[in-house]
Motif scaffolding. Sequence first.
Motif, PDB file in Angstrom:
ATOM      1  N   CYS A  97       0.807  -1.228   0.000  1.00 53.59           N
ATOM      2  CA  CYS A  97       0.000   0.000   0.000  1.00 53.59           C
ATOM      3  C   CYS A  97       0.840   1.277   0.000  1.00 53.59           C
ATOM      4  O   CYS A  97       0.346   2.335  -0.372  1.00 53.59           O
ATOM      5  CB  CYS A  97      -0.953   0.012   1.201  1.00 53.59           C
ATOM      6  SG  CYS A  97      -0.151   0.214   2.809  1.00 53.59           S
ATOM      7  N   ASN A  98       2.073   1.201   0.431  1.00 58.50           N
ATOM      8  CA  ASN A  98       2.943   2.374   0.550  1.00 58.50           C
ATOM      9  C   ASN A  98       2.328   3.483   1.397  1.00 58.50           C
ATOM     10  O   ASN A  98       2.729   4.623   1.328  1.00 58.50           O
ATOM     11  CB  ASN A  98       3.318   2.940  -0.823  1.00 58.50           C
ATOM     12  CG  ASN A  98       4.329   2.075  -1.507  1.00 58.50           C
ATOM     13  OD1 ASN A  98       5.307   1.647  -0.907  1.00 58.50           O
ATOM     14  ND2 ASN A  98       4.092   1.784  -2.771  1.00 58.50           N
ATOM     15  N   ALA A  99       1.332   3.143   2.203  1.00 56.89           N
ATOM     16  CA  ALA A  99       0.654   4.145   3.025  1.00 56.89           C
ATOM     17  C   ALA A  99       1.179   4.172   4.451  1.00 56.89           C
ATOM     18  O   ALA A  99       0.955   5.141   5.172  1.00 56.89           O
ATOM     19  CB  ALA A  99      -0.849   3.866   3.049  1.00 56.89           C
ATOM     20  N   ILE A 100       1.870   3.141   4.863  1.00 57.35           N
ATOM     21  CA  ILE A 100       2.348   3.020   6.241  1.00 57.35           C
ATOM     22  C   ILE A 100       3.859   2.877   6.232  1.00 57.35           C
ATOM     23  O   ILE A 100       4.414   2.085   5.484  1.00 57.35           O
ATOM     24  CB  ILE A 100       1.728   1.771   6.918  1.00 57.35           C
ATOM     25  CG1 ILE A 100       0.216   1.862   6.953  1.00 57.35           C
ATOM     26  CG2 ILE A 100       2.296   1.558   8.305  1.00 57.35           C
ATOM     27  CD1 ILE A 100      -0.344   2.905   7.869  1.00 57.35           C
ATOM     28  N   THR A 101       4.519   3.643   7.092  1.00 57.75           N
ATOM     29  CA  THR A 101       5.963   3.509   7.272  1.00 57.75           C
ATOM     30  C   THR A 101       6.238   3.178   8.726  1.00 57.75           C
ATOM     31  O   THR A 101       5.748   3.856   9.628  1.00 57.75           O
ATOM     32  CB  THR A 101       6.703   4.796   6.884  1.00 57.75           C
ATOM     33  OG1 THR A 101       6.396   5.122   5.524  1.00 57.75           O
ATOM     34  CG2 THR A 101       8.206   4.628   7.029  1.00 57.75           C
ATOM     35  N   TYR A 102       6.994   2.138   8.927  1.00 56.60           N
ATOM     36  CA  TYR A 102       7.378   1.697  10.266  1.00 56.60           C
ATOM     37  C   TYR A 102       8.783   2.199  10.574  1.00 56.60           C
ATOM     38  O   TYR A 102       9.604   2.349   9.677  1.00 56.60           O
ATOM     39  CB  TYR A 102       7.340   0.171  10.346  1.00 56.60           C
ATOM     40  CG  TYR A 102       5.963  -0.390  10.120  1.00 56.60           C
ATOM     41  CD1 TYR A 102       5.087  -0.562  11.179  1.00 56.60           C
ATOM     42  CD2 TYR A 102       5.529  -0.714   8.839  1.00 56.60           C
ATOM     43  CE1 TYR A 102       3.803  -1.056  10.978  1.00 56.60           C
ATOM     44  CE2 TYR A 102       4.248  -1.213   8.633  1.00 56.60           C
ATOM     45  CZ  TYR A 102       3.399  -1.380   9.707  1.00 56.60           C
ATOM     46  OH  TYR A 102       2.135  -1.859   9.497  1.00 56.60           O
TER      47      TYR A 102
END
Length: 160
Positions: free
Chosen positions: A32-37
């Motif tokens: 999704c490339n919407a969340i970065t950890y």
Amino acid sequence: MPPQLCPTCNRPPLSTTDPEDSTLTPTKCPLCNAITYCSFDCYTFDSNTHTILCNAYCTFTSKNPRPSTSHKLSLLLPSSAAKPEFIWLKTCLHAGNWESAILEDHLGPDHPESMTFSITRELSAAHPAEKRYKNLNRTLFLECRADFEDDGSMRNCCVE
């Protein structure tokens, strides 16, 4: 807009990798490339939870462009289905620069009761030993039909 925080520990993702420790490399969801950890450890810890909505999010956003800036991406827990659905929820801007959701299309014309939950308070109380819940700064707005048992509407399969 404030920087996105790691959904697992609420820290900002690192701006560079640590050559001494690969677990501290910032990791973005490849789908999704919407969340970065902030780290691979946080990515791994959250993967089961994130996967529940990731595929649905990707499918929905690719097939349903945002209708207008007054629409907010929302999660609907339909009474007739076992899985949540993404929707574009229309909002209305009021004097004083606050927004309210227009719920009639999704929950009926009877103006469902609105409840606001502090994720930080609820998660901290439910899991006092979990450090990752201590510094969260997020609020979840829950709009629901408060009288579903009294008005004859269907029980919500998504929340049982």
